[in-house]
Every structure is written in C-alpha cells, then in structure tokens.
Design a protein around this motif. Structure first.
Motif, short mmCIF file in Angstrom:
data_model
loop_
_atom_site.label_atom_id
_atom_site.label_comp_id
_atom_site.label_asym_id
_atom_site.label_seq_id
_atom_site.Cartn_x
_atom_site.Cartn_y
_atom_site.Cartn_z
N ALA A 145 4.12 1.25 5.99
CA ALA A 145 3.81 2.36 5.09
C ALA A 145 3.42 1.84 3.71
O ALA A 145 2.47 2.33 3.09
N LEU A 146 4.16 0.84 3.23
CA LEU A 146 3.82 0.25 1.93
C LEU A 146 2.47 -0.45 2.00
O LEU A 146 1.66 -0.35 1.08
N GLY A 182 -4.69 6.56 -6.55
CA GLY A 182 -4.71 5.66 -7.69
C GLY A 182 -3.38 5.01 -7.98
O GLY A 182 -3.22 4.32 -8.97
N PHE A 183 -2.40 5.26 -7.12
CA PHE A 183 -1.09 4.66 -7.30
C PHE A 183 -0.38 4.61 -5.95
O PHE A 183 -0.81 5.24 -4.99
N VAL A 184 0.69 3.85 -5.89
CA VAL A 184 1.51 3.78 -4.68
C VAL A 184 2.58 4.87 -4.78
O VAL A 184 3.36 4.88 -5.74
N PRO A 185 2.62 5.79 -3.81
CA PRO A 185 3.60 6.88 -3.87
C PRO A 185 5.04 6.35 -3.89
O PRO A 185 5.36 5.34 -3.27
N VAL A 223 -4.84 1.33 0.44
CA VAL A 223 -5.74 2.47 0.27
C VAL A 223 -5.78 2.98 -1.17
O VAL A 223 -6.84 3.28 -1.70
N LEU A 224 -4.63 3.10 -1.82
CA LEU A 224 -4.55 3.59 -3.20
C LEU A 224 -5.36 4.87 -3.42
O LEU A 224 -6.05 5.03 -4.43
N ILE A 279 0.57 -8.33 0.73
CA ILE A 279 -0.39 -7.24 0.87
C ILE A 279 -1.57 -7.45 -0.08
O ILE A 279 -2.73 -7.26 0.31
N ALA A 280 -1.29 -7.85 -1.30
CA ALA A 280 -2.36 -8.09 -2.27
C ALA A 280 -3.28 -9.22 -1.82
O ALA A 280 -4.51 -9.13 -1.92
#
Length: 149
Positions: free
Chosen positions: A90-91, A101-104, A97-98, A127-128
């Motif tokens: 999920a992370l 514009g942010f990670v929930p 995807v962003l 991930i990055a």
C-alpha cells in the motif's frame, strides 16, 4: 520498440546502485523488497525492471509464481500476502502514484505499525530508488534483458 539510448551517466548509475544496495541491506527482508520493486515496476510499466526483479524474486529468493502473478491484485488476494506485506505494498502504491500530491496518512500509518522506524526509512528509500530506475528505463525504452548502460 527500439531503445532511445543505452547511455546512462556513470555517476548517476553508481549513485542509484549504491542507494539501492543501502536500502535493501537496511530493510532486511529480501523477499518483500523484491515484491515492492515488482509492484512499483508494474505501476510504472517498466518491463526491464519487472523482468529483472521477477527473476530475482523467483530464482534467488524462492518466491512463488502465484504470489507474483497476483501481486497486481494483492488487495483482492485474500490471505496470500501478510499484513506486513500488504502495508508495504500500500505504501509502495501511494509513494509511486502520488495522485493527490502526497502520501495518505493511512498508507503511512499502516506501514509505520508494521516496521521499525529504520526499516520504514529503508522501505521508503527502496521505493524511491525503484521509481528512479523505472523512470530511467522507461524514458530510454530499455527492453527486458536489453543493455541498460
């Protein structure tokens, strides 16, 4: 499809290789690391990285073909993936995807419950890094098994 270029700036190559190795080493779960890299590569449609990381997951880490085949539908796969794996996936999707514009918060908090702070930092780094590799390969149109640099 023909590669646009196989040239990759050597300093960028070394930096990404070093960052990827550091993230994987500090994360400490090679099977889940490969699942994360496969999932990000699915989202980014990076055939080169999918090919490489599926091979590593199966041949080096003993991952099952079934779990890899269902990775794109992990939410609907029942108990095939652990709670820890689901939090990491999920992370991965949120960071990749962003959309907003942010990670929930819920994606981050779920992962934070499953991983220590250092593990979470390494997961985010992993991930990055895979997203960087995906963008480099897709932009240059590097095919599976093709020359990447």
């Amino acid at each position: 499809m023909t590669a646009r270029t196989t040239y990759l700036e050597p300093d960028v190559l070394r930096a990404l290789q070093k960052a990827g190795a550091a993230a994987k080493h500090g994360f400490g779960d090679p099977v889940l690391a490969e699942l994360v890299m496969i999932r990000a590569s699915q989202i980014n449609a990076c055939a080169f990285c999918l090919d490489m990381h599926v091979d590593v997951a199966v041949e080096k880490n003993g991952e099952s073909a079934k779990r890899i085949a269902l990775l794109n539908a992990w939410r609907e796969a029942g108990d095939l993936y652990s709670e820890r794996e689901r939090a990491a996936l999920a992370l991965t999707e949120a960071v990749t995807v962003l959309t907003d514009g942010f990670v929930p918060d819920d994606a981050y908090e779920s992962a934070a419950k499953q991983f220590t702070e250092p593990q979470l930092a390494h997961l985010i780094g992993l991930i990055a890094v895979i997203n960087s590799w995906n963008r480099l390969m897709v932009t240059r149109r590097i095919e599976p098994g093709g020359p990447a640099w």
